[in-house]
Design a protein around this motif. Sequence first.
Motif, PDB file in Angstrom:
ATOM      1  N   LYS A  75       1.052  -1.105  -0.092  1.00  0.00           N
ATOM      2  CA  LYS A  75       0.001   0.105  -0.165  1.00  0.00           C
ATOM      3  C   LYS A  75       0.909   1.250  -0.009  1.00  0.00           C
ATOM      4  N   GLU A  76       0.448   2.535  -0.646  1.00  0.00           N
ATOM      5  CA  GLU A  76       1.193   3.526  -0.639  1.00  0.00           C
ATOM      6  C   GLU A  76       1.329   4.232   0.637  1.00  0.00           C
ATOM      7  N   SER A  77       0.405   3.722   1.782  1.00  0.00           N
ATOM      8  CA  SER A  77       0.513   4.247   3.307  1.00  0.00           C
ATOM      9  C   SER A  77       1.490   3.190   3.882  1.00  0.00           C
ATOM     10  N   SER A  78       1.737   2.265   3.206  1.00  0.00           N
ATOM     11  CA  SER A  78       2.841   1.309   4.156  1.00  0.00           C
ATOM     12  C   SER A  78       4.060   1.966   4.577  1.00  0.00           C
ATOM     13  N   LYS A  79       4.452   1.561   5.614  1.00  0.00           N
ATOM     14  CA  LYS A  79       5.950   1.931   6.137  1.00  0.00           C
ATOM     15  C   LYS A  79       7.096   2.026   5.205  1.00  0.00           C
ATOM     16  N   LEU A  80       6.972   0.799   4.597  1.00  0.00           N
ATOM     17  CA  LEU A  80       8.160   0.633   3.397  1.00  0.00           C
ATOM     18  C   LEU A  80       7.786   1.128   2.174  1.00  0.00           C
ATOM     19  N   SER A  81       6.805   1.970   1.962  1.00  0.00           N
ATOM     20  CA  SER A  81       6.378   2.270   0.624  1.00  0.00           C
ATOM     21  C   SER A  81       6.136   3.634   0.524  1.00  0.00           C
ATOM     22  N   GLY A  82       5.492   4.335  -0.529  1.00  0.00           N
ATOM     23  CA  GLY A  82       5.349   5.587  -0.774  1.00  0.00           C
ATOM     24  C   GLY A  82       4.329   5.849  -1.889  1.00  0.00           C
ATOM     25  N   ARG A  83       4.326   6.990  -2.406  1.00  0.00           N
ATOM     26  CA  ARG A  83       3.444   7.163  -3.448  1.00  0.00           C
ATOM     27  C   ARG A  83       4.293   7.344  -5.074  1.00  0.00           C
ATOM     28  N   GLY A  84       3.500   6.868  -5.905  1.00  0.00           N
ATOM     29  CA  GLY A  84       3.934   7.190  -7.236  1.00  0.00           C
ATOM     30  C   GLY A  84       5.233   6.018  -7.389  1.00  0.00           C
ATOM     31  N   ASP A  85       6.140   6.792  -8.033  1.00  0.00           N
ATOM     32  CA  ASP A  85       7.391   6.123  -8.207  1.00  0.00           C
ATOM     33  C   ASP A  85       8.333   5.417  -6.827  1.00  0.00           C
ATOM     34  N   ASN A  86       7.808   6.229  -5.725  1.00  0.00           N
ATOM     35  CA  ASN A  86       8.487   5.619  -4.615  1.00  0.00           C
ATOM     36  C   ASN A  86       7.494   4.627  -3.976  1.00  0.00           C
ATOM     37  N   ARG A  87       6.551   3.952  -4.540  1.00  0.00           N
ATOM     38  CA  ARG A  87       5.616   2.668  -4.195  1.00  0.00           C
ATOM     39  C   ARG A  87       6.523   1.753  -4.134  1.00  0.00           C
ATOM     40  N   SER A  88       6.633   0.775  -3.157  1.00  0.00           N
ATOM     41  CA  SER A  88       7.274  -0.346  -3.180  1.00  0.00           C
ATOM     42  C   SER A  88       6.538  -1.730  -3.702  1.00  0.00           C
ATOM     43  N   PHE A 144       2.061 -12.431  -9.513  1.00  0.00           N
ATOM     44  CA  PHE A 144       1.710 -10.810  -9.138  1.00  0.00           C
ATOM     45  C   PHE A 144       0.613 -10.984  -8.166  1.00  0.00           C
ATOM     46  N   SER A 145       0.365 -10.593  -7.129  1.00  0.00           N
ATOM     47  CA  SER A 145      -0.776 -10.501  -6.348  1.00  0.00           C
ATOM     48  C   SER A 145      -1.762  -9.467  -6.680  1.00  0.00           C
ATOM     49  N   MET A 146      -2.816  -9.699  -6.561  1.00  0.00           N
ATOM     50  CA  MET A 146      -3.937  -8.495  -7.077  1.00  0.00           C
ATOM     51  C   MET A 146      -4.395  -7.662  -5.906  1.00  0.00           C
ATOM     52  N   TYR A 147      -3.752  -8.261  -4.719  1.00  0.00           N
ATOM     53  CA  TYR A 147      -4.023  -7.596  -3.511  1.00  0.00           C
ATOM     54  C   TYR A 147      -2.901  -6.334  -3.137  1.00  0.00           C
ATOM     55  N   GLU A 148      -3.218  -5.495  -2.211  1.00  0.00           N
ATOM     56  CA  GLU A 148      -2.308  -4.463  -1.573  1.00  0.00           C
ATOM     57  C   GLU A 148      -1.920  -5.027  -0.442  1.00  0.00           C
ATOM     58  N   TRP A 149      -0.599  -5.096  -0.065  1.00  0.00           N
ATOM     59  CA  TRP A 149      -0.202  -5.477   1.330  1.00  0.00           C
ATOM     60  C   TRP A 149       0.384  -4.415   2.134  1.00  0.00           C
ATOM     61  N   ASP A 150       0.496  -4.625   3.186  1.00  0.00           N
ATOM     62  CA  ASP A 150       0.942  -3.528   4.464  1.00  0.00           C
ATOM     63  C   ASP A 150       2.298  -4.190   4.928  1.00  0.00           C
ATOM     64  N   ALA A 151       3.389  -3.483   4.988  1.00  0.00           N
ATOM     65  CA  ALA A 151       4.506  -4.035   5.995  1.00  0.00           C
ATOM     66  C   ALA A 151       4.307  -3.369   7.302  1.00  0.00           C
ATOM     67  N   ILE A 152       4.743  -4.298   8.182  1.00  0.00           N
ATOM     68  CA  ILE A 152       4.395  -3.947   9.612  1.00  0.00           C
ATOM     69  C   ILE A 152       5.696  -4.175  10.137  1.00  0.00           C
ATOM     70  N   ALA A 153       6.450  -3.226  10.598  1.00  0.00           N
ATOM     71  CA  ALA A 153       7.747  -3.435  11.079  1.00  0.00           C
ATOM     72  C   ALA A 153       8.128  -3.759  12.427  1.00  0.00           C
ATOM     73  N   GLY A 154       8.415  -4.684  12.993  1.00  0.00           N
ATOM     74  CA  GLY A 154       8.769  -5.044  14.523  1.00  0.00           C
ATOM     75  C   GLY A 154       9.431  -4.083  15.011  1.00  0.00           C
ATOM     76  N   GLU A 155       9.775  -3.952  16.431  1.00  0.00           N
ATOM     77  CA  GLU A 155      10.602  -3.130  17.054  1.00  0.00           C
ATOM     78  C   GLU A 155      11.715  -3.794  17.529  1.00  0.00           C
TER      79      GLU A 155
END
Length: 155
Positions: A75-88, A144-155
């Motif tokens: 997801k663009e809102s994911s911790k390891l991602s971003g918008r546009g070209d910065n999406r991961s 290629f997954s058709m779903y968007e995922w969220d990266a959850i980083a542990g501490e």
Amino acid sequence: MAMWAQEGIYPTADGWVPPAWPCKEDLSAKEGLDKIKLRSMVKRTAIVKGKHIETVLNVDFMSRWKFSLMVWPLKESSKLSGRGDNRSYVCWVYYEQQDEQSAFRAFNNVDVRLKDSEREAVDPETSIKNEAAILRAKDQVCFFSMYEWDAIAGE
């Protein structure tokens, strides 16, 4: 001590078998898959930015550098991602061990140090269907997954 016979008890005289019992089509499909030679592969994880994902997904690029992929868009809102070209995109990169340097060069071309991620051997008895398909494929494959995922980083 008596042993129960495991084979030859199904189908019963009236043709009954348990509901989960494999049918002839299931057995013949499995036999066909067993005859296909499995490739011995390893995999590494890579995070590829949106500005490079089209390059990595290109069939000619994958064929040239001899690797296959399983890809999950973040997801663009994911911790390891971003918008546009910065999406991961999280990628599992599959290759045969003799093609390791080729895979490293391919990902260096898109600013990813694949060499820095941990190498894992791919289990030939894997229960992951897409991974099993990659092991049996003659050519490069991309799932290629058709779903968007969220990266959850542990501490």
